[in-house]
Design an enzyme around this catalytic site. Structure first.
Site, PDB file in Angstrom:
ATOM      1  N   ASP A  12       0.972  -1.521  -0.194  1.00 20.50           N
ATOM      2  CA  ASP A  12       0.218  -0.168  -0.051  1.00 20.50           C
ATOM      3  C   ASP A  12       0.755   1.286  -0.183  1.00 20.50           C
ATOM      4  O   ASP A  12       0.313   2.274   0.513  1.00 20.50           O
ATOM      5  CB  ASP A  12      -0.532   0.421   0.994  1.00 20.50           C
ATOM      6  CG  ASP A  12      -1.506  -1.161   1.228  1.00 20.50           C
ATOM      7  OD1 ASP A  12      -2.369  -1.812  -0.087  1.00 20.50           O
ATOM      8  OD2 ASP A  12      -1.792  -1.475   2.502  1.00 20.50           O
ATOM      9  N   LYS A  15       1.823   2.270  -4.763  1.00 21.54           N
ATOM     10  CA  LYS A  15       2.299   1.761  -6.347  1.00 21.54           C
ATOM     11  C   LYS A  15       1.648   1.570  -7.683  1.00 21.54           C
ATOM     12  O   LYS A  15       2.159   2.377  -8.388  1.00 21.54           O
ATOM     13  CB  LYS A  15       2.234  -0.153  -5.915  1.00 21.54           C
ATOM     14  CG  LYS A  15       3.846  -0.555  -4.846  1.00 21.54           C
ATOM     15  CD  LYS A  15       3.814  -1.939  -5.152  1.00 21.54           C
ATOM     16  CE  LYS A  15       2.523  -2.465  -3.845  1.00 21.54           C
ATOM     17  NZ  LYS A  15       2.347  -1.831  -3.031  1.00 21.54           N
ATOM     18  N   GLY A  39      -4.080  -4.331  -3.840  1.00 22.07           N
ATOM     19  CA  GLY A  39      -5.115  -3.458  -3.750  1.00 22.07           C
ATOM     20  C   GLY A  39      -4.743  -2.387  -4.407  1.00 22.07           C
ATOM     21  O   GLY A  39      -3.911  -1.428  -3.920  1.00 22.07           O
ATOM     22  N   HIS A  40      -4.670  -1.686  -5.605  1.00 24.90           N
ATOM     23  CA  HIS A  40      -4.136  -0.786  -6.152  1.00 24.90           C
ATOM     24  C   HIS A  40      -5.126   0.866  -6.779  1.00 24.90           C
ATOM     25  O   HIS A  40      -5.501   0.651  -7.527  1.00 24.90           O
ATOM     26  CB  HIS A  40      -2.792  -1.156  -7.552  1.00 24.90           C
ATOM     27  CG  HIS A  40      -2.544  -1.854  -7.080  1.00 24.90           C
ATOM     28  ND1 HIS A  40      -1.286  -3.326  -8.006  1.00 24.90           N
ATOM     29  CD2 HIS A  40      -1.753  -2.424  -6.023  1.00 24.90           C
ATOM     30  CE1 HIS A  40      -0.510  -3.227  -6.842  1.00 24.90           C
ATOM     31  NE2 HIS A  40      -1.185  -3.399  -5.625  1.00 24.90           N
ATOM     32  N   GLN A 229       1.970  -6.215  -3.311  1.00 23.59           N
ATOM     33  CA  GLN A 229       1.817  -6.422  -2.224  1.00 23.59           C
ATOM     34  C   GLN A 229       4.343  -5.699  -1.733  1.00 23.59           C
ATOM     35  O   GLN A 229       4.400  -4.542  -1.915  1.00 23.59           O
ATOM     36  CB  GLN A 229       2.821  -7.815  -1.629  1.00 23.59           C
ATOM     37  CG  GLN A 229       1.297  -8.658  -1.651  1.00 23.59           C
ATOM     38  CD  GLN A 229       0.651  -9.328  -2.251  1.00 23.59           C
ATOM     39  OE1 GLN A 229       1.239  -9.593  -3.866  1.00 23.59           O
ATOM     40  NE2 GLN A 229      -0.438  -8.948  -2.669  1.00 23.59           N
TER      41      GLN A 229
HETATM   42  P1  GDP Z   1      -0.844   0.435  -3.470  1.00 22.65           P
HETATM   43  O1  GDP Z   1      -1.646  -0.696  -2.816  1.00 22.65           O
HETATM   44  O2  GDP Z   1       0.539   0.518  -2.955  1.00 22.65           O
HETATM   45  O3  GDP Z   1      -1.200   0.320  -5.203  1.00 22.65           O
HETATM   46  O4  GDP Z   1      -1.354   1.266  -2.311  1.00 22.65           O
HETATM   47  P2  GDP Z   1      -2.724   1.684  -2.436  1.00 22.65           P
HETATM   48  O5  GDP Z   1      -3.738   1.826  -3.571  1.00 22.65           O
HETATM   49  O6  GDP Z   1      -3.170   0.296  -1.707  1.00 22.65           O
HETATM   50  O7  GDP Z   1      -2.952   2.884  -1.095  1.00 22.65           O
HETATM   51  C1  GDP Z   1      -2.269   4.108  -1.289  1.00 22.65           C
HETATM   52  C2  GDP Z   1      -3.435   5.012  -0.797  1.00 22.65           C
HETATM   53  O8  GDP Z   1      -2.929   6.181  -0.950  1.00 22.65           O
HETATM   54  C3  GDP Z   1      -4.225   5.094  -2.725  1.00 22.65           C
HETATM   55  O9  GDP Z   1      -5.808   5.540  -1.814  1.00 22.65           O
HETATM   56  C4  GDP Z   1      -3.419   6.358  -3.775  1.00 22.65           C
HETATM   57  O10 GDP Z   1      -4.787   6.787  -3.795  1.00 22.65           O
HETATM   58  C5  GDP Z   1      -3.103   7.448  -2.399  1.00 22.65           C
HETATM   59  N1  GDP Z   1      -1.751   8.483  -2.603  1.00 22.65           N
HETATM   60  C6  GDP Z   1      -0.923   7.736  -3.421  1.00 22.65           C
HETATM   61  N2  GDP Z   1      -0.298   8.671  -4.011  1.00 22.65           N
HETATM   62  C7  GDP Z   1      -0.583   9.691  -2.894  1.00 22.65           C
HETATM   63  C8  GDP Z   1       0.367  10.731  -2.280  1.00 22.65           C
HETATM   64  O11 GDP Z   1       1.433  10.934  -2.431  1.00 22.65           O
HETATM   65  N3  GDP Z   1      -0.508  11.537  -1.329  1.00 22.65           N
HETATM   66  C9  GDP Z   1      -1.903  11.493  -0.836  1.00 22.65           C
HETATM   67  N4  GDP Z   1      -2.216  11.896  -0.460  1.00 22.65           N
HETATM   68  N5  GDP Z   1      -2.187  10.062  -1.489  1.00 22.65           N
HETATM   69  C10 GDP Z   1      -1.928   9.247  -2.168  1.00 22.65           C
HETATM   70  P1  IMO Z   2      -0.856  -3.946  -2.286  1.00 22.86           P
HETATM   71  O1  IMO Z   2       0.049  -4.586  -3.562  1.00 22.86           O
HETATM   72  C1  IMO Z   2      -1.062  -4.501   1.926  1.00 22.86           C
HETATM   73  C2  IMO Z   2      -0.962  -8.983   3.359  1.00 22.86           C
HETATM   74  C3  IMO Z   2      -2.644  -9.249   4.396  1.00 22.86           C
HETATM   75  C4  IMO Z   2      -1.479 -10.282   4.920  1.00 22.86           C
HETATM   76  C5  IMO Z   2      -0.647 -10.992   4.413  1.00 22.86           C
HETATM   77  C6  IMO Z   2      -1.472 -11.912   3.902  1.00 22.86           C
HETATM   78  O2  IMO Z   2      -2.376  -3.676  -1.864  1.00 22.86           O
HETATM   79  O3  IMO Z   2      -0.051  -3.547  -1.765  1.00 22.86           O
HETATM   80  P2  IMO Z   2      -2.582 -12.690   1.802  1.00 22.86           P
HETATM   81  O4  IMO Z   2      -3.656 -12.702   2.009  1.00 22.86           O
HETATM   82  O5  IMO Z   2      -1.713 -12.167   0.926  1.00 22.86           O
HETATM   83  O6  IMO Z   2      -2.180 -14.056   2.796  1.00 22.86           O
HETATM   84  O7  IMO Z   2      -2.220 -12.146   3.247  1.00 22.86           O
HETATM   85  O8  IMO Z   2      -0.247  -9.839   3.820  1.00 22.86           O
HETATM   86  N1  IMO Z   2      -1.626  -8.557   2.829  1.00 22.86           N
HETATM   87  C7  IMO Z   2      -1.006  -6.800   2.132  1.00 22.86           C
HETATM   88  N2  IMO Z   2      -0.978  -6.157   2.809  1.00 22.86           N
HETATM   89  N3  IMO Z   2      -1.052  -4.181   0.706  1.00 22.86           N
HETATM   90  C8  IMO Z   2      -1.260  -5.357  -0.341  1.00 22.86           C
HETATM   91  O9  IMO Z   2      -1.160  -5.279  -1.747  1.00 22.86           O
HETATM   92  C9  IMO Z   2      -1.664  -6.734   0.665  1.00 22.86           C
HETATM   93  N4  IMO Z   2      -1.870  -8.024   0.153  1.00 22.86           N
HETATM   94  C10 IMO Z   2      -1.733  -9.049   0.946  1.00 22.86           C
HETATM   95  O10 IMO Z   2      -2.952  -8.175   4.434  1.00 22.86           O
HETATM   96  O11 IMO Z   2      -1.209  -9.482   6.473  1.00 22.86           O
HETATM   97 MG    MG Z   3      -2.722  -1.698  -1.575  1.00 24.96          MG
END
Ligand code: GDP
Ligand code: IMO
Ligand code: MG
Length: 429
Positions: A12, A15, A39-40, A229
């Site tokens: 998270d 990415k 979840g991206h 991840q």
């Molecule tokens: P990922 O799994 O690495 O793709 O990240 P996620 O989407 O799960 O979580 C990142 C969150 O931060 C999302 O809600 C993005 O829209 C948000 N985000 C990404 N870059 C920035 C930033 O520079 N500033 C803010 N405020 N939000 C950001």
């Molecule tokens: P992105 O790509 C954050 C975590 C789960 C749990 C552990 C094992 O959005 O960054 P699993 O279901 O993979 O067997 O769970 O890994 N986990 C993540 N945490 N971002 C993710 O993906 C994750 N994918 C798995 O919360 O702790």
């Molecule tokens: Mg994510």
């Protein structure tokens, strides 16, 4: 040119946003590991896209987006996701699914749920998407691959055998009652019908994605490997057993994406300028006070896949240093600088105190990590709105110093700074 983008913390890190930005110049984007546990988020023109298995390059016309050999595919969830992307007016014609990718089956979801329940308070906090059990079958060499799914006779036969085996396993491990309550999900005819229907819809996307990536590279095109991840969720390198079951580190792209290590030109780590994690497991800089709540609310730190509130804490440079080393990072994309706006002081963990000894290398085992207390440096915060900054010079001195401090401590250059969720809110540093 081949660029690898990997999460540098516990996932998270933003990415999705960085991959989407870099995909503007990419011809091919490849996801190589994990499944719909990811979840991206991509925000473009006021629209928010939440992607799970579909690569974040999908928003560009003409980009080939590969679900690579090391991914695990839940076909029902993938079709739902593809329909959502299409409903937003984006074509999924560029999608390709490697024949080798393993299929997440209903029994994987059931086993994920039951093993988490059986662990009670000692659960891992998985996303319950069946990821671990699917990779278990792959390692045991009994898994069903995309090739099998899309060959009806092979699939029908494998499915019958697997359902029988899994019934024995579930009854033996968790009891007949637990099985009976979920028997409907594991009914041969029903699973066969649903999965055969999905296979018929997905077969046209089947490909050897390793050939696509290699040929694009040979033709001088740009290939992006999209991490899911993060480094600390890696099965070997992460905080085992609180990890996922794949290899999200850059080396994982070679093994699970089918690309030779010498072909990767750049390895970029994506990090947030603080730390979060979802699920269980140690987290040395975690904040349990109002600053943690402030970061969670300001950064909207809630899981994209499960909606769980993310645990929040200060930036941990022991972790980032580890990510630089393990992934061979050539640069860092630092996201969410704007989230820290308004904090009077910002703490940064530069090392761990382990019984009086200062440790700067991330411990190999969580029992050692649990003995560590963070050593903090306190830096001044800033109050100015930075969400419209387009260059380093636009940042208040304290924010620019924060970036410089990080670079000096981890020995890696910050090449991109994120100041908001939109694809326009990032600039090269
Ligand atoms: P990922 O799994 O690495 O793709 O990240 P996620 O989407 O799960 O979580 C990142 C969150 O931060 C999302 O809600 C993005 O829209 C948000 N985000 C990404 N870059 C920035 C930033 O520079 N500033 C803010 N405020 N939000 C950001
Ligand atoms: P992105 O790509 C954050 C975590 C789960 C749990 C552990 C094992 O959005 O960054 P699993 O279901 O993979 O067997 O769970 O890994 N986990 C993540 N945490 N971002 C993710 O993906 C994750 N994918 C798995 O919360 O702790
Ligand atoms: Mg994510």
């Amino acid at each position: 040119m081949i660029t690898a983008l990997a999460g540098a913390q516990w996932g998270d890190e933003g990415k999705g946003k960085i991959i989407d930005i870099m995909a503007a110049k990419a011809d091919v984007v490849v996801r190589a590991t994990g499944g719909n546990n990811a979840g991206h988020t991509v925000v473009s023109d006021g629209k928010t896209y939440k992607l799970h298995l579909v690569p974040s390059g999908i928003l560009y016309d003409g980009t080939v987006c590969c679900i690579g050999p090391g991914c695990v595919v839940d076909p029902l969830s993938l079709l739902k996701e593809m329909a959502e992307v299409e409903a937003n007016g984006t074509s999924v014609d560029g999608l390709r699914i490697d024949w080798r990718a393993h299929i997440v089956m209903p029994y994987h979801l059931v086993i994920d749920e039951l093993s988490e329940l059986a662990k009670g308070a000692g659960d891992i906090g998985t996303t319950r998407k069946g990821i671990g059990p699917c990779y278990m079958d792959k390692a045991e060499r009994v898994g069903i691959r995309f090739y099998d799914l899309t060959h009806p006779e092979v699939f029908a036969e494998k499915l019958r055998a697997m359902l029988e085996n899994k019934k024995k396993y579930i009854v033996g491990m968790f009891g007949k009652e637990a099985y009976d309550a979920r028997a409907d999900k594991l009914d041969y005819d029903k699973v066969l019908a649903a999965y055969s229907d999905a296979a018929a819809k997905l077969v046209r996307y089947g490909a050897d994605t390793t050939v696509i990536a290699y040929n694009a590279h040979k033709e001088g095109k740009n290939v992006l490997f999209e991490g899911a991840q993060g480094t600390l969720l890696d099965l070997d390198m992460g905080t085992y057993p609180y990890v996922t079951s794949s290899h999200p580190v850059t080396g994982g792209f070679c093994v699970s994406g089918g690309i030779g290590p010498t072909l990767i030109d750049e390895c970029i780590g994506i990090a947030k300028c603080y730390t979060t994690r979802v699920g269980k497991g140690p987290f040395p800089t975690e904040l349990f006070d109002e600053t943690g709540d402030y970061i969670r609310e300001a950064g909207a730190e809630y899981g994209v896949t499960t909606g769980r509130p993310r645990r929040c804490g200060w930036l941990d440079l022991v972790i980032l240093r580890y990510a630089v080393r393990i992934n061979g990072l050539t640069g860092i994309a630092l996201n969410k600088l704007d989230t820290l706006t308004g904090l009077k002081e910002i703490k940064v963990c530069t090392g761990y105190d382990m019984g009086g000894e200062i440790v700067t290398d991330f411990p190999a085992d969580i029992r050692e990590l649990e003995k560590c207390t963070p050593v903090y440096e306190t830096l001044p915060g800033w109050t100015e709105d930075i969400t419209k900054a387009t260059k380093l010079d636009d940042l208040p001195a304290a924010a620019a110093n924060y970036i410089k401090f990080i670079e000096k401590e981890i020995g890696c250059k910050v090449i991109l700074v994120g100041v908001g969720p939109d694809r326009t809110q990032s600039f090269p540093a």
